[in-house]
Design an enzyme around this catalytic site. Structure first.
Site, PDB file in Angstrom:
ATOM      1  N   ALA A  66       1.256  -2.589 -13.575  1.00 46.08           N
ATOM      2  CA  ALA A  66       2.665  -2.676 -13.953  1.00 46.08           C
ATOM      3  C   ALA A  66       3.355  -3.623 -12.982  1.00 46.08           C
ATOM      4  CB  ALA A  66       3.292  -1.296 -13.898  1.00 46.08           C
ATOM      5  N   GLY A 109      -1.665  -0.327 -14.221  1.00 48.60           N
ATOM      6  CA  GLY A 109      -1.309  -0.334 -15.642  1.00 48.60           C
ATOM      7  C   GLY A 109      -2.194  -1.264 -16.453  1.00 48.60           C
ATOM      8  N   GLU A 112      -5.111   0.796 -17.200  1.00 48.32           N
ATOM      9  CA  GLU A 112      -4.686   1.808 -18.179  1.00 48.32           C
ATOM     10  C   GLU A 112      -4.555   1.198 -19.576  1.00 48.32           C
ATOM     11  OE1 GLU A 112      -1.475   2.725 -15.530  1.00 48.32           O
ATOM     12  OE2 GLU A 112      -2.154   4.797 -15.333  1.00 48.32           O
ATOM     13  N   GLU A 132      -2.332   2.475  -7.238  1.00 51.92           N
ATOM     14  CA  GLU A 132      -0.957   2.975  -7.122  1.00 51.92           C
ATOM     15  C   GLU A 132      -0.722   3.760  -5.837  1.00 51.92           C
ATOM     16  OE1 GLU A 132      -2.833   3.144  -9.855  1.00 51.92           O
ATOM     17  OE2 GLU A 132      -1.658   2.569 -11.618  1.00 51.92           O
TER      18      GLU A 132
END
Ligand code: CAA
Length: 258
Positions: A66, A109, A112, A132
């Site tokens: 992300a 992300g 993911e 993260e």
């Protein structure tokens, strides 16, 4: 489809290819990118001319997570209000097969997103991780859930708690990837696989995808009942009659998606 700024689209026969395109940020997934990605996936999902989709990044990064800069100053309330992870859930509703072609960094992300796809072709250069914890947070788009179901508890614990990065060979070993290929063949391999899927009976492919995904959501007895009803339901389709007739007549079937 309207013009996008964070993704590039191509069609290869019945395959739709989406290239994540934020090279300045190693394809970090910001709100615009995930929004555009979902618009493209949903448009192709509704388009009879497309039978399967491939998502890829660059040689250096599928996606490095992300977008940290976009969310760095947000409060918890901001994050809940923005809920920029919510579009990830919509990937589950895509009926056609989606393949991730992963080279380079596939982190946070990005990992993911790749795990949300149905199949994954990894280049030898691919590196998978959930870093993260280094940012003082945890994965928020499936990295503690889908990853754990894919690789098992102890490997997921090491990745999520201690930023263990998996090589492509390890990703294959632990069931994250279908195949590992040299980097220069990664996209071609994914497109070939997607073309194979796109040439199959469309309603059966969609039912098959839905049922395999259902195995993660249902108890076994419930899943078996759902599978059986879905199997029976396909006997009302043209393609079931055609497929079984073609077998008897020793000829290739002509699918209609009906
Ligand atoms: N968000 C925003 N920008 C990012 C980014 C990210 N996730 N990852 C890389 N970038 C940017 C860098 O800031 C840099 O920009 P500038 O040139 O403007 O400084 C550019 O992309 C190139 O990156 P690097 O110079 O860092 O490249 P590198 O080759 O030295 O390192 C890397 C590559 C190891 C992947 C490193 O970029 C990195 O660690 N990135 C962050 C990975 C990360 O922590 N991901 C998790 C994000 S949080 C998340 O994903 C939450 C969730 O579950 C939804």
């Amino acid at each position: 489809m309207s013009a996008f700024t964070t993704i590039l689209l191509e069609t290869h026969g019945r395959v739709g290819l989406i290239r994540l395109n934020r090279p300045e940020a190693l394809n970090a997934i910001n709100t615009l990118l995930i929004t555009e990605l979902m618009v493209a996936l949903e448009a192709w999902d509704a388009d009879d001319a497309i039978g399967a989709m491939v998502i890829t990044g660059s040689d250096k990064a599928f996606a490095a997570g992300a977008d940290i800069k976009e969310m760095a100053d947000a409060s918890a309330a901001d994050m809940r209000a923005r809920d920029h992870i919510a579009p990830f859930d919509r990937i589950l509703n895509i009926r056609k097969p989606v393949i991730a072609a992963v080279s380079g960094w596939c982190l946070g992300g990005g990992s993911e997103l790749a795990l949300s796809c149905d199949l994954l072709i990894a280049a030898e250069t691919a590196r998978f991780g959930q870093p993260e914890i280094n940012l003082g947070v945890i994965p928020g788009a499936g990295g503690t859930q889908r990853l754990t179901r894919a690789v098992g508890k102890v490997v997921a614990m090491e990745m999520v708690l201690n930023n263990r990065t998996l090589t492509a060979a390890e990703a294959l070993h632990y069931g994250l990837a279908n195949r590992v290929v040299p980097a220069e063949r990664c996209l071609e391999e994914a497109l070939t696989l997607a073309a194979e899927l796109a040439a199959r009976a469309p309603l059966a492919i969609q039912a098959a995808k839905q049922m395999v995904n259902a195995a993660y959501e249902t108890a076994l007895t419930e899943g078996l009942a759902l599978e059986r009803q879905t199997f029976y339901g396909l006997f009302d389709t043209h393609d079931q009659k055609e497929g079984m007739r073609a077998f008897s007549e020793k000829r290739p079937p002509q699918w209609k998606g009906q």
